[in-house]
Design a protein around this motif. Sequence first.
Motif, PDB file in Angstrom:
ATOM      1  N   GLU A 130      37.967  46.519  40.065  1.00 28.25           N
ATOM      2  CA  GLU A 130      38.416  46.091  38.735  1.00 28.25           C
ATOM      3  C   GLU A 130      39.662  45.224  38.932  1.00 28.25           C
ATOM      4  N   LEU A 131      39.566  43.955  38.550  1.00 29.28           N
ATOM      5  CA  LEU A 131      40.648  43.007  38.808  1.00 29.28           C
ATOM      6  C   LEU A 131      41.092  42.320  37.530  1.00 29.28           C
ATOM      7  N   GLU A 132      42.381  42.015  37.455  1.00 22.35           N
ATOM      8  CA  GLU A 132      42.937  41.221  36.363  1.00 22.35           C
ATOM      9  C   GLU A 132      42.975  39.760  36.791  1.00 22.35           C
ATOM     10  N   ALA A 133      42.392  38.884  35.996  1.00 21.03           N
ATOM     11  CA  ALA A 133      42.419  37.451  36.297  1.00 21.03           C
ATOM     12  C   ALA A 133      42.104  36.681  35.027  1.00 21.03           C
ATOM     13  N   ALA A 134      42.779  35.565  34.832  1.00 22.49           N
ATOM     14  CA  ALA A 134      42.534  34.674  33.693  1.00 22.49           C
ATOM     15  C   ALA A 134      42.606  35.424  32.362  1.00 22.49           C
ATOM     16  N   GLY A 135      43.536  36.376  32.276  1.00 23.33           N
ATOM     17  CA  GLY A 135      43.788  37.037  31.007  1.00 23.33           C
ATOM     18  C   GLY A 135      42.876  38.183  30.634  1.00 23.33           C
ATOM     19  N   ARG A 136      42.018  38.636  31.550  1.00 23.66           N
ATOM     20  CA  ARG A 136      41.157  39.783  31.240  1.00 23.66           C
ATOM     21  C   ARG A 136      40.762  40.498  32.517  1.00 23.66           C
ATOM     22  N   GLU A 163      35.801  26.979  35.906  1.00 20.60           N
ATOM     23  CA  GLU A 163      36.948  26.466  36.653  1.00 20.60           C
ATOM     24  C   GLU A 163      38.156  27.390  36.518  1.00 20.60           C
ATOM     25  N   MET A 164      38.455  27.821  35.312  1.00 19.37           N
ATOM     26  CA  MET A 164      39.625  28.674  35.098  1.00 19.37           C
ATOM     27  C   MET A 164      39.434  30.046  35.742  1.00 19.37           C
ATOM     28  N   ILE A 165      38.273  30.663  35.483  1.00 21.69           N
ATOM     29  CA  ILE A 165      38.058  32.027  35.951  1.00 21.69           C
ATOM     30  C   ILE A 165      37.763  32.050  37.448  1.00 21.69           C
ATOM     31  N   GLY A 166      36.915  31.118  37.893  1.00 20.48           N
ATOM     32  CA  GLY A 166      36.561  31.074  39.305  1.00 20.48           C
ATOM     33  C   GLY A 166      37.759  30.823  40.202  1.00 20.48           C
ATOM     34  N   SER A 167      38.611  29.872  39.820  1.00 23.32           N
ATOM     35  CA  SER A 167      39.779  29.570  40.645  1.00 23.32           C
ATOM     36  C   SER A 167      40.761  30.739  40.660  1.00 23.32           C
ATOM     37  N   ALA A 168      40.877  31.459  39.526  1.00 21.88           N
ATOM     38  CA  ALA A 168      41.775  32.606  39.477  1.00 21.88           C
ATOM     39  C   ALA A 168      41.288  33.734  40.389  1.00 21.88           C
ATOM     40  N   LEU A 169      39.991  34.005  40.390  1.00 19.23           N
ATOM     41  CA  LEU A 169      39.452  35.053  41.246  1.00 19.23           C
ATOM     42  C   LEU A 169      39.435  34.625  42.716  1.00 19.23           C
ATOM     43  N   GLU A 170      39.155  33.342  42.965  1.00 18.69           N
ATOM     44  CA  GLU A 170      39.153  32.844  44.347  1.00 18.69           C
ATOM     45  C   GLU A 170      40.486  33.139  45.029  1.00 18.69           C
ATOM     46  N   LYS A 171      41.568  32.971  44.311  1.00 16.20           N
ATOM     47  CA  LYS A 171      42.908  33.103  44.890  1.00 16.20           C
ATOM     48  C   LYS A 171      43.595  34.405  44.472  1.00 16.20           C
ATOM     49  N   HIS A 172      42.821  35.394  44.051  1.00 17.17           N
ATOM     50  CA  HIS A 172      43.404  36.668  43.627  1.00 17.17           C
ATOM     51  C   HIS A 172      44.125  37.333  44.807  1.00 17.17           C
ATOM     52  N   PRO A 173      45.265  37.970  44.554  1.00 18.44           N
ATOM     53  CA  PRO A 173      46.005  38.625  45.640  1.00 18.44           C
ATOM     54  C   PRO A 173      45.195  39.661  46.417  1.00 18.44           C
ATOM     55  N   VAL A 181      33.141  32.929  44.606  1.00 18.47           N
ATOM     56  CA  VAL A 181      32.894  33.780  43.442  1.00 18.47           C
ATOM     57  C   VAL A 181      31.574  33.393  42.788  1.00 18.47           C
ATOM     58  N   GLU A 182      30.683  34.384  42.621  1.00 20.05           N
ATOM     59  CA  GLU A 182      29.391  34.171  41.977  1.00 20.05           C
ATOM     60  C   GLU A 182      29.361  34.890  40.635  1.00 20.05           C
ATOM     61  N   PHE A 183      28.975  34.167  39.601  1.00 15.03           N
ATOM     62  CA  PHE A 183      28.765  34.751  38.272  1.00 15.03           C
ATOM     63  C   PHE A 183      27.260  34.820  38.065  1.00 15.03           C
ATOM     64  N   MET A 194      22.597  32.017  38.321  1.00 15.66           N
ATOM     65  CA  MET A 194      23.894  32.084  38.982  1.00 15.66           C
ATOM     66  C   MET A 194      24.644  30.769  38.885  1.00 15.66           C
ATOM     67  N   ARG A 195      25.958  30.878  38.703  1.00 12.92           N
ATOM     68  CA  ARG A 195      26.877  29.760  38.896  1.00 12.92           C
ATOM     69  C   ARG A 195      27.900  30.204  39.922  1.00 12.92           C
ATOM     70  N   VAL A 196      28.391  29.239  40.698  1.00 16.48           N
ATOM     71  CA  VAL A 196      29.255  29.602  41.816  1.00 16.48           C
ATOM     72  C   VAL A 196      30.505  28.742  41.847  1.00 16.48           C
ATOM     73  N   TRP A 197      31.601  29.403  42.211  1.00 16.06           N
ATOM     74  CA  TRP A 197      32.864  28.721  42.482  1.00 16.06           C
ATOM     75  C   TRP A 197      33.147  28.933  43.969  1.00 16.06           C
ATOM     76  N   GLU A 198      33.019  27.859  44.752  1.00 11.69           N
ATOM     77  CA  GLU A 198      33.151  27.991  46.197  1.00 11.69           C
ATOM     78  C   GLU A 198      34.592  27.837  46.651  1.00 11.69           C
ATOM     79  N   ARG A 199      34.974  28.708  47.550  1.00 14.00           N
ATOM     80  CA  ARG A 199      36.305  28.671  48.136  1.00 14.00           C
ATOM     81  C   ARG A 199      36.543  27.322  48.823  1.00 14.00           C
ATOM     82  N   GLY A 200      37.566  26.616  48.377  1.00 12.28           N
ATOM     83  CA  GLY A 200      37.916  25.355  49.013  1.00 12.28           C
ATOM     84  C   GLY A 200      37.153  24.148  48.515  1.00 12.28           C
TER      85      GLY A 200
END
Length: 268
Positions: A130-136, A163-173, A181-183, A194-200
């Motif tokens: 359970e992670l906090e990212a992009a306000g939720r 873009e907002m959510i994927g980038s926030a989760l990609e760089k989560h602490p 990140v796959e949605f 599926m939609r994907v936000w690829e690292r880098g």
Amino acid sequence: MRFIKMQGLGNDYIFLNCLEGGPERLPELAAALSDRHFGPGADGLICLFPSKRGDFAMRMFNADGSEGEMCGNGIRCLGKLIRDWGLSDRTRLVIETRAGLRLVELLDGTDRERTVRVDMGVPEVGTPLELEAAGRRWRLTPVSMGNPHGVVFLENMDGLDLEMIGSALEKHPAFPGGINVEFVQVSARDRLRMRVWERGSGETLACGTGACAALAAAVSAGRAEPAAQVELPGGLLEVRWDRQSGHMDLTGPAVTVYEGEYPWKTDE
């Protein structure tokens, strides 16, 4: 410097033959080649090298120049390219990657497009977080396909601000090295969307390791069967998880786009 551009479901890469030595400063070169305004444009760079453990070795770099461990769409294209370059006439090749050895099988096709299957290895599915990212808060399932993934299941992906959510989760602490990140929306037990936000690299039209990670997470959660189609913006990938051996197969197209030349200074 001569190169070939190829794509698997729109997930496009620039390929270089480095069997007899390659250009210097590969991370910098990857970023320059990937630039869609001032370069050929791609999701990254893949280089073919000799291997002592397999038939050939591959190194892949994301669009920002960071080096990745593995690329499912890219390795399928590389298998076709090895045949196109006349480097091997075999239909089964063992390719060394940073994620380990991968078996690539060339199936039917033409000079421009060929269907290729890859043994993607054994997925490692972790405990959902359970992670906090992009306000939720997000429930994310970590999966390793030799490279790191985080799978988020959604009831409906319409309106997703990737873009907002994927980038926030990609760089989560929680992930110091970053993650892909796959949605995922489960359309049926044998079909995932599926939609994907690829690292880098950001959003891409397809991700082979991501499709495998999505199915592994879905099967482990009881949401899907171990063989399914994964629908991506660029098209469909076939993924099959052999529960007896633990290995996953990924099948999809590998397409040659064009050949070209790019100016690159090799001296500092």
